[in-house]
Design a protein around this motif. Sequence first.
Motif, mmCIF file in Angstrom:
data_model
loop_
_atom_site.group_PDB
_atom_site.id
_atom_site.type_symbol
_atom_site.label_atom_id
_atom_site.label_comp_id
_atom_site.label_asym_id
_atom_site.label_seq_id
_atom_site.Cartn_x
_atom_site.Cartn_y
_atom_site.Cartn_z
ATOM 1 N N ALA A 159 13.296 84.461 -106.762
ATOM 2 C CA ALA A 159 13.783 85.315 -105.673
ATOM 3 C C ALA A 159 14.898 84.608 -104.892
ATOM 4 C CB ALA A 159 12.629 85.686 -104.735
ATOM 5 N N PHE A 160 14.725 83.318 -104.636
ATOM 6 C CA PHE A 160 15.765 82.556 -103.942
ATOM 7 C C PHE A 160 17.035 82.462 -104.797
ATOM 8 C CE2 PHE A 160 17.819 78.493 -102.695
ATOM 9 C CZ PHE A 160 18.088 78.791 -101.369
ATOM 10 N N ASN A 212 18.103 84.675 -106.765
ATOM 11 C CA ASN A 212 18.788 85.953 -106.602
ATOM 12 C C ASN A 212 19.490 86.051 -105.254
ATOM 13 O OD1 ASN A 212 18.496 87.924 -108.924
ATOM 14 N ND2 ASN A 212 16.437 87.099 -108.767
ATOM 15 N N ASP A 213 18.868 85.516 -104.202
ATOM 16 C CA ASP A 213 19.522 85.493 -102.891
ATOM 17 C C ASP A 213 20.818 84.676 -102.955
ATOM 18 O OD1 ASP A 213 17.483 86.970 -101.822
ATOM 19 O OD2 ASP A 213 16.491 85.292 -100.821
ATOM 20 N N GLU A 224 23.447 86.564 -104.919
ATOM 21 C CA GLU A 224 24.066 87.644 -104.136
ATOM 22 C C GLU A 224 25.117 87.068 -103.183
ATOM 23 O OE1 GLU A 224 22.510 91.045 -101.006
ATOM 24 O OE2 GLU A 224 21.068 90.225 -102.449
ATOM 25 N N LEU A 225 24.764 85.970 -102.527
ATOM 26 C CA LEU A 225 25.707 85.276 -101.649
ATOM 27 C C LEU A 225 26.940 84.808 -102.434
ATOM 28 C CD1 LEU A 225 26.406 83.849 -98.934
ATOM 29 C CD2 LEU A 225 25.009 81.920 -99.719
ATOM 30 N N ARG A 279 24.727 78.479 -95.380
ATOM 31 C CA ARG A 279 24.156 79.823 -95.597
ATOM 32 C C ARG A 279 22.930 79.779 -96.500
ATOM 33 N NH1 ARG A 279 29.380 83.963 -95.734
ATOM 34 N NH2 ARG A 279 30.015 83.470 -93.622
ATOM 35 N N LEU A 328 19.203 81.135 -95.782
ATOM 36 C CA LEU A 328 18.456 82.004 -96.703
ATOM 37 C C LEU A 328 17.080 81.406 -96.991
ATOM 38 C CD1 LEU A 328 21.141 82.986 -99.368
ATOM 39 C CD2 LEU A 328 20.025 84.524 -97.747
ATOM 40 N N TYR A 329 17.063 80.111 -97.207
ATOM 41 C CA TYR A 329 15.799 79.428 -97.514
ATOM 42 C C TYR A 329 14.841 79.520 -96.324
ATOM 43 C CZ TYR A 329 12.614 75.686 -98.973
ATOM 44 O OH TYR A 329 11.507 74.959 -99.330
ATOM 45 N N ASP A 345 13.500 83.051 -96.160
ATOM 46 C CA ASP A 345 12.500 83.327 -97.195
ATOM 47 C C ASP A 345 11.144 82.758 -96.800
ATOM 48 O OD1 ASP A 345 14.248 84.665 -98.739
ATOM 49 O OD2 ASP A 345 14.416 83.156 -100.316
#
Lengths: 83, 83
Positions: free
Chosen positions: B26-27, B29-30, B33-34, B73, B77-78, B81
Amino acid sequence: GDAWEVVDDHHLEASYEFPDFETALAFTNDVGELAEAEWHHPDISLSWGEVGIEMWSHEVGGLTRADFVMAARMDRLYAADGE
Amino acid sequence: GDAWEVVDDHHLEASYEFPDFETALAFTNDVGELAEAEWHHPDISLSWGEVGIEMWSHEVGGLTRADFVMAARMDRLYAADGE
């Protein structure tokens, strides 16, 4: 993507090529879904246009049938993505 | 995930830990996306419970401000999450 190698009698290694980052990420997710379903998790390296896979069976510290089954399934996923 | 290192005066490197494969994916993918949004693509290594990042600015063969912005960034995100 059809060239799996046995490295050091210990793990399988392959590299799949893609036209960009997005398609490489999509394949990473396909492999991730397969890994979760089979409960067999490779190491995945994702970069622009390329996904590298290293895989072995941690419980035996080497290769088992499960690795070769997963390898063949990844090749099929890759072929399907290219369609 | 808050320990970015400058390696060989050339790239940034960090490693983020996760409780399992799914959260690491999932991370990934984050970050993906970034990377697409910023059009700045790191090398990502995904394995069970860990996501490694290597990042530099290919157009200069080294680090630019964009790398440090992306690094910050990813840390956010981390942190998000983990909430």
